[in-house]
Design an enzyme around this catalytic site. Structure first.
Site, PDB file in Angstrom:
ATOM      1  N   ASN A  89       0.773  -0.984  -0.075  1.00 16.42           N
ATOM      2  CA  ASN A  89      -0.019   0.287   0.226  1.00 16.42           C
ATOM      3  C   ASN A  89       1.039   1.260   0.008  1.00 16.42           C
ATOM      4  O   ASN A  89       2.073   1.206   0.060  1.00 16.42           O
ATOM      5  CB  ASN A  89      -1.086   0.027   1.225  1.00 16.42           C
ATOM      6  N   ALA A 142       1.045   1.803  11.765  1.00 19.34           N
ATOM      7  CA  ALA A 142       1.357   0.873  10.569  1.00 19.34           C
ATOM      8  C   ALA A 142       0.102   0.613   9.878  1.00 19.34           C
ATOM      9  O   ALA A 142      -1.143   0.394  10.225  1.00 19.34           O
ATOM     10  CB  ALA A 142       1.943  -0.451  10.859  1.00 19.34           C
ATOM     11  N   ASP A 195      -4.495  -6.220   4.850  1.00 18.46           N
ATOM     12  CA  ASP A 195      -5.557  -6.758   5.559  1.00 18.46           C
ATOM     13  C   ASP A 195      -5.430  -8.295   5.099  1.00 18.46           C
ATOM     14  O   ASP A 195      -6.047  -9.143   5.780  1.00 18.46           O
ATOM     15  CB  ASP A 195      -6.955  -6.209   5.141  1.00 18.46           C
ATOM     16  N   LYS A 242       8.949 -17.617  -9.367  1.00 17.16           N
ATOM     17  CA  LYS A 242       8.288 -16.571 -10.282  1.00 17.16           C
ATOM     18  C   LYS A 242       7.161 -16.941 -11.288  1.00 17.16           C
ATOM     19  O   LYS A 242       7.441 -17.855 -11.892  1.00 17.16           O
ATOM     20  CB  LYS A 242       9.338 -15.674 -10.851  1.00 17.16           C
ATOM     21  N   PRO A 278      -3.520 -11.485  10.489  1.00 17.38           N
ATOM     22  CA  PRO A 278      -4.051 -11.196  11.902  1.00 17.38           C
ATOM     23  C   PRO A 278      -4.076  -9.701  12.123  1.00 17.38           C
ATOM     24  O   PRO A 278      -3.440  -8.877  11.654  1.00 17.38           O
ATOM     25  CB  PRO A 278      -2.824 -11.596  12.773  1.00 17.38           C
ATOM     26  N   ASP A 279      -5.093  -9.294  12.942  1.00 16.59           N
ATOM     27  CA  ASP A 279      -5.218  -7.990  13.228  1.00 16.59           C
ATOM     28  C   ASP A 279      -4.541  -7.699  14.408  1.00 16.59           C
ATOM     29  O   ASP A 279      -4.934  -7.928  15.653  1.00 16.59           O
ATOM     30  CB  ASP A 279      -6.809  -7.564  13.495  1.00 16.59           C
ATOM     31  N   PHE A 300      -4.544   3.863  14.600  1.00 11.48           N
ATOM     32  CA  PHE A 300      -4.685   5.023  13.431  1.00 11.48           C
ATOM     33  C   PHE A 300      -5.936   4.323  12.611  1.00 11.48           C
ATOM     34  O   PHE A 300      -5.958   3.020  12.496  1.00 11.48           O
ATOM     35  CB  PHE A 300      -3.376   5.081  12.672  1.00 11.48           C
ATOM     36  N   LYS A 346     -12.221  -2.629  17.608  1.00  6.77           N
ATOM     37  CA  LYS A 346     -11.058  -2.995  17.963  1.00  6.77           C
ATOM     38  C   LYS A 346     -10.618  -3.015  19.344  1.00  6.77           C
ATOM     39  O   LYS A 346      -9.559  -3.770  19.717  1.00  6.77           O
ATOM     40  CB  LYS A 346      -9.828  -2.234  17.274  1.00  6.77           C
TER      41      LYS A 346
HETATM   42  N1  CTP Z   1      -4.177  -2.719  11.994  1.00 10.11           N
HETATM   43  C1  CTP Z   1      -3.650  -3.849  12.651  1.00 10.11           C
HETATM   44  N2  CTP Z   1      -3.450  -5.063  12.103  1.00 10.11           N
HETATM   45  C2  CTP Z   1      -4.398  -5.232  10.693  1.00 10.11           C
HETATM   46  C3  CTP Z   1      -4.906  -4.117  10.191  1.00 10.11           C
HETATM   47  C4  CTP Z   1      -5.082  -3.026  10.847  1.00 10.11           C
HETATM   48  O1  CTP Z   1      -3.190  -3.575  13.942  1.00 10.11           O
HETATM   49  N3  CTP Z   1      -4.174  -6.477  10.371  1.00 10.11           N
HETATM   50  C5  CTP Z   1      -4.014  -1.464  12.895  1.00 10.11           C
HETATM   51  C6  CTP Z   1      -3.439  -0.436  12.192  1.00 10.11           C
HETATM   52  O2  CTP Z   1      -2.307  -0.244  12.585  1.00 10.11           O
HETATM   53  C7  CTP Z   1      -4.458   0.769  12.656  1.00 10.11           C
HETATM   54  C8  CTP Z   1      -5.710   0.241  12.873  1.00 10.11           C
HETATM   55  O3  CTP Z   1      -5.487  -1.067  12.943  1.00 10.11           O
HETATM   56  O4  CTP Z   1      -3.896   1.227  13.889  1.00 10.11           O
HETATM   57  C9  CTP Z   1      -6.785   0.529  11.720  1.00 10.11           C
HETATM   58  O5  CTP Z   1      -6.323   0.273  10.458  1.00 10.11           O
HETATM   59  P1  CTP Z   1      -7.077   0.472   9.212  1.00 10.11           P
HETATM   60  O6  CTP Z   1      -6.264  -0.076   7.889  1.00 10.11           O
HETATM   61  O7  CTP Z   1      -7.520   1.805   8.958  1.00 10.11           O
HETATM   62  O8  CTP Z   1      -8.416  -0.683   9.518  1.00 10.11           O
HETATM   63  P2  CTP Z   1      -8.853  -1.916   8.989  1.00 10.11           P
HETATM   64  O9  CTP Z   1      -8.881  -2.752  10.333  1.00 10.11           O
HETATM   65  O10 CTP Z   1      -8.004  -2.422   7.919  1.00 10.11           O
HETATM   66  O11 CTP Z   1     -10.215  -1.656   8.474  1.00 10.11           O
HETATM   67  P3  CTP Z   1     -10.825  -1.251   7.237  1.00 10.11           P
HETATM   68  O12 CTP Z   1      -9.890  -1.883   6.159  1.00 10.11           O
HETATM   69  O13 CTP Z   1     -12.098  -2.233   7.195  1.00 10.11           O
HETATM   70  O14 CTP Z   1     -11.021   0.055   7.349  1.00 10.11           O
END
Ligand code: CTP
Length: 431
Positions: free
Chosen positions: A245, A309, A313, A323, A340-341, A359, A377
């Site tokens: 990204n 960060a 996702d 390759k 993992p979140d 964030f 979260k």
């Molecule tokens: N985050 C995380 N682990 C992930 C995805 C996100 O720790 N796998 C954290 C990011 O570092 C940030 C927060 O979650 O602090 C929100 O990230 P964001 O990308 O805005 O949220 P998503 O959970 O990806 O939600 P969506 O894509 O539905 O907006």
């Protein structure tokens, strides 16, 4: 006042030769040092070298009757103000974490209540292995200071984290652990590098020569351990392609820098970015979301975590080992798996930091989405920003701080100002 005394345990690894330079620096700083050499260490340097440099007897075995009567293993550790394990091999770290005492070095380490500073050095894969990271996390939780290894080319021909830091940097850690002003950098007082437990945490008595506390902003977060994630993650598709990204890492790096400038011990877990490490910050580089999750886990405990960060996702369910080639026929199909979140996982963790800040990068309904994210979260604050413009990669940011109490919106500011304002708000909140 008696000068500090160091017990230096030299483990087996090619980096053992750097222990020789470390002894020279310890002595130059006016401290005395006694060495324990493991069997592995003795494959790389000799007891004679260590004895000559330390001007002290070198201990190598538990089973020496003369030594055990004159200077037993308990006494060895008791007479020391600090035990330094350098290089700390994966094997030594594992034994320390498990409480194994099968040699003089491991027995001394188990029998002591003296503060311990471990300086690991090993192959990059050994360092990154889940078992080593688990052991390091265990040791840190037990109150042992484990220094992060340096990144770079290694004797085994690989590249990455695992190199022993330079002896001057280790010496600074020793001085910080003893609460002494640094003499190794031109006599200037250096702040303890992050990742190192403070002298208080190590229960050392204050020394008359201890660094006088700084005042003002530089003090507001002293004693706090802060974890920051920054940058994107890269999820490999095959050896040459990846999912990414647009995150530049700038906002996260600015936050780490602002936190360190306010006296915090900062661990910065960075995805692939081209940014210099801010002064006084310990940096751990990762590539994928799963590596970032493991690094966050290993960096705990922390008082405050700020997860900036832009974690991917999704990753490919099965990255190809070779390759992927065009075949002229059907297009390749990417099967995705969810990452993992990290933020949600940290919110549920028993070691959850007291203040957990996430964030949110949004392109529409910024505040509503951020409020939903806060609840989903389980974090304390969400710093929401509208990334529909050129925020990702740009130098400015307009953010909204969303908490259970409401929303505070800041005007468009350079990212370093957002960082300072945020850290000041955090310092007020945890005071
Ligand atoms: N985050 C995380 N682990 C992930 C995805 C996100 O720790 N796998 C954290 C990011 O570092 C940030 C927060 O979650 O602090 C929100 O990230 P964001 O990308 O805005 O949220 P998503 O959970 O990806 O939600 P969506 O894509 O539905 O907006």
């Amino acid at each position: 006042m008696k000068p500090p005394h160091i017990l230096l345990i030299v483990g087996g690894g090619i980096a053992a030769y750097k222990a020789c330079e470390l002894i020279r620096l310890i002595r130059k700083a006016g401290m005395s040092v006694r060495c324990v050499l493991t069997d592995g260490g003795a494959q790389f340097i000799t007891p004679m070298t260590l004895a000559a440099l330390s001007e002290n007897e070198v201990f190598t075995t538990l089973w020496d009757l003369k030594n055990e009567t004159e200077m037993g293993h308990i006494q060895l550790s008791r007479e020391a103000d600090l035990i330094v394990v350098c290089p700390a091999t994966a094997d030594l770290l594992a034994k320390m974490a498990a409480g194994i005492s099968d040699s003089l070095a491991t027995t001394v380490l188990l029998a002591t209540d003296t503060p311990v500073l471990a300086v690991p050095a090993m192959n990059v894969r050994m360092w990154q292995h889940a078992a080593t990271q688990r052991n390091v996390a265990r040791l840190r939780a037990d109150g042992i200071t484990v220094v992060d290894p340096d990144d770079g080319a290694m004797a085994c021909g690989e590249y990455g984290p695992g190199r022993l830091p330079e002896p001057v940097a280790i010496m600074e850690r020793i001085e910080a652990a003893l609460s002494l002003p640094s003499r190794v950098r031109g006599g200037q007082v250096q702040r303890a590098e992050p990742g190192l437990a403070s002298a208080d945490a190590m229960s050392l008595p204050p020394r008359p020569s201890a660094t006088p506390p700084a005042s003002g902003r530089g003090e507001a977060l002293r004693g706090k351990r802060i974890l920051v994630t920054a940058g994107p993650t890269h999820e490999p598709i095959d050896p040459v392609r990846y999912i990414a990204n647009r995150s530049s890492g700038r906002q996260g790096f600015a936050i780490a820098e602002a936190a360190a400038a306010m006296g915090a011990e900062v661990q910065l877990i960075a995805g692939p970015v081209h940014l210099a490490t801010p002064p006084g910050v310990t940096r751990i580089d990762v590539e994928t979301a799963r590596e970032m999750a493991a690094a966050v886990n290993a960096a705990l405990p922390a008082d405050i975590a700020i997860l900036v960060a832009a974690v991917a996702d999704w990753r490919t369910a099965d990255a190809a080992e070779q390759k992927i080639k065009k075949t002229g026929g059907a297009l390749p199909v990417l099967q995705l798996a969810e990452n993992p979140d990290i933020l949600a996982g940290l919110a549920r963790d028993a070691r959850r930091p007291a203040l957990l800040v996430g964030f949110a990068a949004e392109t529409e309904n910024v505040i509503a989405h951020a409020q939903a994210k806060l609840a989903r979260k389980g974090c304390d604050w969400i710093v929401a920003n509208d990334v529909s413009g050129d925020v990702m990669g740009g130098s400015e940011n307009a953010v909204h701080i969303v908490t259970a109490d409401g929303v505070e919106s800041w005007s468009n500011l350079p990212k370093d100002q957002v960082a300072r304002k945020l850290m000041e708000k955090i310092a007020d909140a945890v005071r």
